[in-house]
Design an enzyme around this catalytic site. Structure first.
Site, PDB file in Angstrom:
ATOM      1  N   SER A 581       0.843  -1.186   0.000  1.00 49.34           N
ATOM      2  CA  SER A 581       0.000   0.000   0.000  1.00 49.34           C
ATOM      3  C   SER A 581       0.887   1.247   0.000  1.00 49.34           C
ATOM      4  CB  SER A 581      -0.974  -0.034   1.181  1.00 49.34           C
ATOM      5  OG  SER A 581      -2.056   0.831   0.969  1.00 49.34           O
ATOM      6  N   ASP A 667      -9.586  -3.747  -5.846  1.00 50.62           N
ATOM      7  CA  ASP A 667      -9.103  -2.900  -4.767  1.00 50.62           C
ATOM      8  C   ASP A 667      -9.659  -1.489  -4.967  1.00 50.62           C
ATOM      9  OD1 ASP A 667      -7.680  -1.479  -2.865  1.00 50.62           O
ATOM     10  OD2 ASP A 667      -5.791  -2.498  -3.264  1.00 50.62           O
ATOM     11  N   HIS A 702      -8.450  -4.844  -1.366  1.00 51.02           N
ATOM     12  CA  HIS A 702      -7.191  -4.274  -0.899  1.00 51.02           C
ATOM     13  C   HIS A 702      -6.410  -5.264  -0.041  1.00 51.02           C
ATOM     14  CE1 HIS A 702      -4.495  -0.923  -0.190  1.00 51.02           C
ATOM     15  NE2 HIS A 702      -4.601  -1.060   1.117  1.00 51.02           N
TER      16      HIS A 702
END
Length: 738
Positions: A581, A667, A702
């Site tokens: 991320s 995501d 995600h």
């Protein structure tokens, strides 16, 4: 889409790789034009885009096919160390004990409950029942079986559950696509029947009103920002649901909870720099939402209303004149005055060495979460005399390790105990109940309820965790957690892996991980770099790694890598990097800054095209990012600074190491298009021969795919990619599950 061929480091031909066509798109801001050849990959509805992504997966599978035996070995090690049929420690809510079970061969948890007893002995009544893995107990009810719910679905995740105080109704929110939009249903636990009330497209967070007649939930806007809290009256059309509060500022996030004593709905509105709390009384149907401190005062705070000796008070955890935050007590009448004229009583004062993370109350005690010497800790003190000279000294549950994490895992307003979660790098997760201090027992009592079992002959003494310090270029000392198998020798021959994140004031706290053992057992020295931009050393540590100091995050990581290379533990040619991320942005940045220092880089759901995303406020969550990175739309300096480190825009002609970008098609936080564009540009520019691959989960969000076995395989994929690149594929003598 075309393809070309490549050779690996041995000169062996590997299958054709996908080459996306170039369709130039111009992006102009502050007099600067950037030509983006791959922006067209953003159209996820395009069959050509989907075909390209599937070709990327096929290429990745071919290039990494030789790692399959290693992946399978790591997967089996994870599986072999995990007690697959297990259960959580029951937690009490009102008249019931709630817990979840897992079963061997099943992907998802099963949520259950059993009736609680009230004998008058409060500590005994809050002692969880003895439950056994795989064994049902008399009166046990299944509330939600994730395996049944997930059947025939590509993805399954629960985004929130709630139960009425009387225990009759159970609400649960389910996501079946990975896009973090949930469908809410309500079950009558007396009959097992579902109510006709079904609410689509809600966000995380669900709660019943204390009287059980209303259900509160959150809704996101088009940019995926939670902006409405709504109330649904049971039995009425969803179209009639009332908006309790709507937040129109695109840079502010909205959430809610019930106050500890259940008298208020507490609305939390904020960004990383300031916030606002609004309160709604439950006992007055005509009451309006009231504001505690206006956002215009630019105070970052949380507020908890409660009764102290029968008097209304507001507990404030805030940064007013206190960069590391402090805890104060305010009378509601004070809050009606201009802020400069208000008088608050100090409960926990400010300290340059202690970060106050939050505070809450039970009927008898204040509970404070702090961070000191990088470690998260819990302190409690009685409410008697709070905020006066008679205030009691804080009591802190004592643990015997240097590097650990202890946090409040749950508390109930009327309970004589609070639940704590505890873990360290080599101590599996433990659940404690801490009996709150009394005059008869002033230190309280720590009661171990469970330590998560680890199978395969696991012995924590086979491993070593130490705190080391790297020195940054500006002289700043960077804390490192260095993990290794005890049999690794300090002879500069081992492999090493550096992991980092460094954003949003998130701390990479000590925690046990079964999967990580598979790398340590192969002789990899695992370094967690607690770099600036995280929260390990207080608010300054965060602020020195955001906005116009963001590059400190990247240079700290490289300096941590240099520490490892010079530590005597590893061969400098055998170091890899891992992050996800915002940590994936970190991976992209260090790949451009110091590609020669890494044999491999794995970037998980990587935020590698940040400027394109943040320049478009209509993209998911973009406006919320301005407080972290700066606003490049309005600020030329923020634009120029971000452009100078954006991984996608700074790929250069250099020999890049082996790189894997791991992402998910659905995501909503970091869109798949960012790594898709990045890998194309890396392949265009690299002067080396190492493969750059993209692994895309077509059904995940995600957090990747949803089932636990699928998640274990994903982790095995990442670790096998790293171990293969480092030549650390074999277990070292005496290591591995037994």
């Amino acid at each position: 889409m075309t393809s070309t061929s490549l050779q690996d480091s041995t000169g062996t031909a590997i299958p054709a790789l996908p080459v996306a066509k170039k369709i130039p798109t111009e992006r102009t801001h502050h007099g600067e034009t950037f030509v983006d050849n791959y922006e067209w990959l953003r159209d996820k509805e395009s069959p050509e885009v989907v075909e390209h992504l599937r070709a990327e997966n096929a290429y990745q599978e071919a290039v990494t096919a030789h790692q399959e035996p290693l992946r399978e070995a790591i997967f089996q090690e994870i599986k072999g160390r995990t007690q697959e049929t297990d259960l959580s420690v029951p937690h009490r809510k009102d008249g019931w004990w709630y817990f979840s079970r897992s079963a061997e061969g099943k992907e998802y948890g099963i949520h259950c409950r059993v009736k609680a007893q009230d004998t008058g002995d409060k500590v005994a009544d809050w002692t969880p029942p003895a439950v056994e893995a795989g064994v049902g107990i008399p009166g046990e009810e299944i509330l939600l079986d994730g395996n049944v719910e997930a059947e025939g679905k590509p993805f399954f995740s629960v985004g929130g559950t709630a139960v009425t105080i009387d225990g009759n109704l159970y609400a649960y929110a389910v996501d079946n696509s990975g896009d973090e939009r949930f469908t809410l249903r309500i079950k009558d636990l007396r009959t097992g029947e579902l109510l006709p009330d079904v609410i689509e497209n809600i966000f995380y967070g669900v709660a019943f009103s204390p009287d059980g007649t209303r259900l509160f939930y959150t809704v996101v806007d088009e940019s995926w920002r939670p902006y409405q809290v709504k109330a649904h009256v049971l039995g009425t059309p969803v179209s009639d649901d009332v908006v309790v509060y709507q937040e129109d500022d695109a840079a502010m996030w909205l959430g809610f909870e019930l106050s500890a004593d259940l008298r208020y709905l507490v609305l939390g509105i904020g960004c990383s720099e300031y916030s606002e709390t609004r309160l709604l009384r439950f006992d007055d149907p005509t009451a309006a939402v009231t504001t505690v401190i206006s956002r215009n005062e630019r105070v970052l705070y949380e507020a908890e209303p409660f009764l102290l000796d029968g008097q209304e008070k507001i507990l404030l955890t805030h940064n007013r004149g206190a960069i590391n935050s402090m805890v104060s007590l305010a009378d509601p009448a004070e809050l009606e005055k201009p802020l400069s004229e208000q008088t608050w009583r100090t409960v926990v004062g400010h300290s340059d060495d202690v970060r106050v993370n939050g505070a809450g109350v039970t009927a008898t005690h204040l509970i404070v979460s702090i961070r000191k010497d990088t470690i998260e800790r819990v302190q409690v003190m009685g409410l008697a005399g709070l905020g006066t000279a008679a205030q009691q000294e804080p009591v802190e549950p004592a643990f015997d390790e240097e590097l650990y994490t202890a946090g409040v895992g749950g508390s109930d307003y009327g309970a004589p105990v609070i639940r704590l979660g505890y873990t360290s790098y080599f101590t599996p997760s433990r659940i404690y109940d801490f009996v709150l201090p009394t005059p008869e027992q002033p230190a309280g009592e720590l009661l171990l309820r469970k330590e998560s079992p680890v199978l395969g002959g696991y012995d924590g003494s086979d491993y070593v965790a130490t705190r080391e310090w790297a020195t940054a270029g500006d002289g700043t000392r960077i804390p490192l957690s260095v993990l290794r198998h005890k049999s690794v020798k300090q002879d500069s021959t081992a492999a090493g892996l550096v992991y980092g994140y460094g954003s949003y004031e998130m701390s990479m706290d000590p925690g046990f991980g079964i999967a990580r053992l598979s790398l340590l057992d192969r002789g990899v020295v695992f370094v967690i770099a607690h770099i600036r931009g995280g929260g390990e050393l207080g608010r300054h540590w965060y602020e020195d790694g955001k906005k116009l100091t963001k590059k400190n995050t990247f240079t700290d990581f490289v300096d941590a890598t240099d520490w490892l290379a010079n530590s005597g533990w590893v061969d400098p040619a055998r170091i890899a990097a891992l992050g996800g991320s915002a940590g994936g942005l970190l991976m992209g940045a260090i790949a451009n800054m110091a590609p020669e220092k890494y044999a491999a880089i794995v970037a998980q759901v990587p935020f590698v095209d940040p400027l394109t995303s943040i320049l478009d406020p209509d993209l998911p969550l973009s406006a919320l990012e301005w407080e972290e990175w700066g606003n490049p739309i309005t600020d030329p300096q923020a634009y120029a600074y971000m452009k100078s480190y954006s991984p996608y825009e700074n790929v250069r002609e250099v020999a890049y190491p082996r790189i894997a970008a791991v992402t998910s098609f659905n995501d909503t936080r970091v869109l798949y298009v960012e790594p898709a564009k990045w890998v194309q540009e890396l392949r265009n520019k690299t002067t080396g021969s190492q493969p750059v691959v993209m692994k895309i989960e077509m059904d995940g969000g995600h957090g990747g795919a949803s089932g636990r076995y699928v998640q274990w395989r994903e982790r095995a994929w990442d670790y096998a990619f790293i171990a293969d690149a480092l030549g650390a594929t074999e277990l070292i003598p005496g290591a591995g599950p037994r």
